[in-house]
Structures are given as C-alpha cells and as structure tokens.
Design an enzyme around this catalytic site. Sequence first.
Site, mmCIF file in Angstrom:
data_model
loop_
_atom_site.group_PDB
_atom_site.id
_atom_site.type_symbol
_atom_site.label_atom_id
_atom_site.label_comp_id
_atom_site.label_asym_id
_atom_site.label_seq_id
_atom_site.Cartn_x
_atom_site.Cartn_y
_atom_site.Cartn_z
ATOM 1 N N TYR A 29 0.772 -1.146 0.081
ATOM 2 C CA TYR A 29 -0.104 -0.098 -0.142
ATOM 3 C C TYR A 29 0.692 1.282 0.106
ATOM 4 O O TYR A 29 0.621 2.100 -0.965
ATOM 5 C CB TYR A 29 -0.929 0.111 1.143
ATOM 6 C CG TYR A 29 -1.729 1.306 1.488
ATOM 7 C CD1 TYR A 29 -2.966 1.696 0.706
ATOM 8 C CD2 TYR A 29 -1.366 1.992 2.434
ATOM 9 C CE1 TYR A 29 -3.535 2.753 0.855
ATOM 10 C CE2 TYR A 29 -2.202 3.365 2.737
ATOM 11 C CZ TYR A 29 -3.216 3.395 1.896
ATOM 12 O OH TYR A 29 -4.115 4.708 2.086
ATOM 13 N N LEU A 30 1.640 1.463 1.043
ATOM 14 C CA LEU A 30 2.521 2.557 1.009
ATOM 15 C C LEU A 30 3.533 2.472 -0.176
ATOM 16 O O LEU A 30 3.829 3.848 -0.696
ATOM 17 C CB LEU A 30 3.395 2.510 2.279
ATOM 18 C CG LEU A 30 2.443 2.740 3.599
ATOM 19 C CD1 LEU A 30 3.225 2.596 4.976
ATOM 20 C CD2 LEU A 30 1.552 3.926 3.616
#
Length: 226
Positions: A128-129
Amino acid sequence: MRVVIAGGHGRIARKLERVLAGRGDRAEGLVRDRAGIPDLESAGARGVVCDLERASVDEIEGLLRGADAVVFAAGAGAADPVRTDAVDRGGSVKVGEAAQRAEVGRLVQVSSTGAGRLYEPDHALADYLNAKTRAEDDLRRRDLDWTIVRPGLLTDAPGSGTVSLAAEPPPSDGPHGAVSRDDVAELIAALLPVTGARGLTVEVTEGATPIDRAVRAVAAPAPARP
C-alpha cells in the site's frame, strides 16, 4: 469550479462532494459501475462510470476536459497487492497523465502518512505505502499545479473543523495519528482554490487549528503582479 474526483464513490470523496455542492461547485465523481451513481447524486454530485483499472488515458482525458480541478481519491486498500498497485499507483499515473493532456492545471492527490519512502516486503503495509509513494513520485514529475495530502489513520468520527497540518513532513515508519474523513474532505475543499499550494505535500492529523487558518499557514503567498 468544476471538480472531477477519481474514486468518486469512496468515503472521503462522497464527503468532499457534499462540501463542494454545498458551496456551489460542480462535483463529478468517477465510479467503477452505475451502482454507485445514486450515492453520488444524493451527495449533490454527478456520477460518471469510469473503471480506472481498465480505462485508457485517452478515455480519462476526455472526461477531464474542461474541468477546473481534479482530485485523486481512489484506492483499493491493502488487501490485494495487485489491485493496490493497479489503482493506488496505476490509476494515479493515468489520471495525472490525462490531467496534463487535458490541460487541467489543479490536481490534489490523497496519499497517506508513511508515504514518501519505499518499504521492504516484510512491512505490514509495504504494498500500500509503496504504491502511494510511487504515485507521489510520478505526480511530482508532472507539469501540474499539484498538492499531495497525506492523512493519518482515517476515522468516521464527526469532523471538528480543526486539524494539525505539517508541510513537507519527513519520512516516517508508517501511518500515524488519526484524522476524521470529514476534516480531510474539508481540507481538500479548502486547498483546491489556493494558488500558493503548488508543489506542496502536507500531512494532516487531528489538531486544534481551524482548517482555513492551517491552509493559510502552509501555503506560499501568490507572487506579486508586476
């Protein structure tokens, strides 16, 4: 102001649509399928079917033509790494390219605290990041009047109208702090017309500063006219 919101059926997006409609702007939300359109209409926005995973840049460009601003608020979450990359990074790249081609100057991108660096695969939110970080990196290379907003851990608590806003935050180890989706939507709406927020990355969490004042504090003054 005509504002097109990619990820128009998301929780932040629908709150933003209400804010924009309430102040007289035209909000249009891009949604994956027609099932989401009634929710946008109830928020005072127009729904447009556009699946960011499948749409071409040319198709998105056509939908952005004539818009005053674009907000990228799409996200697939962290459960499926393939979809996370396709939406959170790939969708952002498509929208950024389409906005540039369509000559839409203003773009606000919703990212996350913890973005701004790449993580090893063993980090719980690496996919995600990393997708958010790569989306930010792509946007920074574009000739657009962009602002990146990194919210903390999102909550559904009622908005307070006050935040803590940090400009150009240093990289962190992941999401931290909390902030209401209501307040994030209000912040985006406040940032959209601000000329001094070009090329600015801001991190927003709960705080005691009224949103308009927080925006004025971080936005550079517009250059004086000759």
